[in-house]
Motif scaffolding. Structure first.
Motif, PDB file in Angstrom:
ATOM      1  N   GLU A  83       0.843  -1.219   0.171  1.00 63.35           N
ATOM      2  CA  GLU A  83       0.004   0.018   0.052  1.00 63.35           C
ATOM      3  C   GLU A  83       0.772   1.254  -0.122  1.00 63.35           C
ATOM      4  O   GLU A  83       0.694   2.108  -0.714  1.00 63.35           O
ATOM      5  CB  GLU A  83      -0.776   0.079   1.167  1.00 63.35           C
ATOM      6  N   LYS A  84       1.897   1.279   0.838  1.00 62.46           N
ATOM      7  CA  LYS A  84       2.666   2.468   0.732  1.00 62.46           C
ATOM      8  C   LYS A  84       3.218   2.816  -0.149  1.00 62.46           C
ATOM      9  O   LYS A  84       3.424   3.985  -0.805  1.00 62.46           O
ATOM     10  CB  LYS A  84       3.874   2.361   2.000  1.00 62.46           C
ATOM     11  N   LEU A  85       3.842   1.938  -1.069  1.00 62.73           N
ATOM     12  CA  LEU A  85       4.481   1.889  -2.540  1.00 62.73           C
ATOM     13  C   LEU A  85       3.348   2.522  -3.499  1.00 62.73           C
ATOM     14  O   LEU A  85       3.703   3.257  -4.254  1.00 62.73           O
ATOM     15  CB  LEU A  85       5.363   0.653  -2.812  1.00 62.73           C
ATOM     16  N   GLN A  86       2.467   2.017  -3.542  1.00 62.72           N
ATOM     17  CA  GLN A  86       1.404   2.329  -4.391  1.00 62.72           C
ATOM     18  C   GLN A  86       0.953   3.662  -4.014  1.00 62.72           C
ATOM     19  O   GLN A  86       0.696   4.557  -4.859  1.00 62.72           O
ATOM     20  CB  GLN A  86       0.075   1.371  -4.366  1.00 62.72           C
ATOM     21  N   LEU A  87       0.661   4.162  -2.906  1.00 61.55           N
ATOM     22  CA  LEU A  87       0.269   5.457  -2.616  1.00 61.55           C
ATOM     23  C   LEU A  87       1.413   6.499  -3.300  1.00 61.55           C
ATOM     24  O   LEU A  87       0.952   7.587  -3.658  1.00 61.55           O
ATOM     25  CB  LEU A  87       0.100   5.665  -1.064  1.00 61.55           C
ATOM     26  N   ASN A  88       2.577   6.079  -2.902  1.00 58.54           N
ATOM     27  CA  ASN A  88       3.762   7.169  -3.612  1.00 58.54           C
ATOM     28  C   ASN A  88       3.686   6.972  -5.052  1.00 58.54           C
ATOM     29  O   ASN A  88       4.107   8.158  -5.591  1.00 58.54           O
ATOM     30  CB  ASN A  88       5.071   6.772  -2.722  1.00 58.54           C
ATOM     31  N   ARG A  89       3.491   5.779  -5.650  1.00 61.91           N
ATOM     32  CA  ARG A  89       3.574   5.894  -7.053  1.00 61.91           C
ATOM     33  C   ARG A  89       2.253   6.551  -7.571  1.00 61.91           C
ATOM     34  O   ARG A  89       2.108   7.313  -8.731  1.00 61.91           O
ATOM     35  CB  ARG A  89       3.334   4.437  -7.532  1.00 61.91           C
ATOM     36  N   PHE A  90       1.318   6.574  -6.816  1.00 67.44           N
ATOM     37  CA  PHE A  90       0.085   7.380  -7.147  1.00 67.44           C
ATOM     38  C   PHE A  90       0.527   8.955  -7.065  1.00 67.44           C
ATOM     39  O   PHE A  90      -0.058   9.693  -8.140  1.00 67.44           O
ATOM     40  CB  PHE A  90      -1.115   7.160  -6.486  1.00 67.44           C
ATOM     41  N   LEU A  91       1.013   9.314  -6.341  1.00 70.25           N
ATOM     42  CA  LEU A  91       1.599  10.771  -5.962  1.00 70.25           C
ATOM     43  C   LEU A  91       2.456  11.052  -7.201  1.00 70.25           C
ATOM     44  O   LEU A  91       2.167  12.040  -7.843  1.00 70.25           O
ATOM     45  CB  LEU A  91       2.223  10.969  -4.650  1.00 70.25           C
ATOM     46  N   GLY A  92       3.485  10.247  -7.454  1.00 70.59           N
ATOM     47  CA  GLY A  92       4.070  10.660  -9.027  1.00 70.59           C
ATOM     48  C   GLY A  92       3.341  10.762  -9.925  1.00 70.59           C
ATOM     49  O   GLY A  92       3.732  11.660 -10.916  1.00 70.59           O
TER      50      GLY A  92
END
Length: 111
Positions: A83-92
């Motif tokens: 989840e944490k990686l996906q949220l940061n990818r979404f921000l990107g």
């Protein structure tokens, strides 16, 4: 058939957070320690900037806080294992979308 547990990919997470730091500085400029800027758009998220390592990390998304590096799946909140990686990818992706559509801080070029 046994499933192996998800292992946090720190290298990928670090790369994503570093790229997000650069994207954010292009959009809002350099922020000093303790300085905040609020952008009134959806989605709602809080991003912490770590200037010493030039990283930006999502710490709050849609009023949910404290995301772990990995989650067991399934779980009560239905977070994905990464989840944490996906949220940061979404921000990107969201920042890149803004940059690709001409939204950036027009800073003067240094000599």
């Amino acid at each position: 058939m046994s499933r192996s547990a998800y292992v946090t990919d720190l290298k990928t997470l670090h790369s994503e957070c570093t790229a997000n730091y650069l994207r954010l500085t292009r959009l809002v400029g350099e922020l000093g320690e303790g300085e905040m800027r609020e952008v009134i758009e959806t989605p709602r998220m809080r991003v912490h900037l770590y200037h010493d390592v030039r990283m930006a990390e999502v710490t709050d998304f849609q009023r949910q806080r404290h995301f772990h590096g990995r989650y067991r799946y399934p779980n009560a909140r239905m977070h994905q294992p990464d989840e944490k990686l996906q949220l940061n990818r979404f921000l990107g992706e969201w920042l890149e979308h803004g940059l690709s559509h001409g939204h950036f801080l027009d800073l003067p070029q240094l000599p």
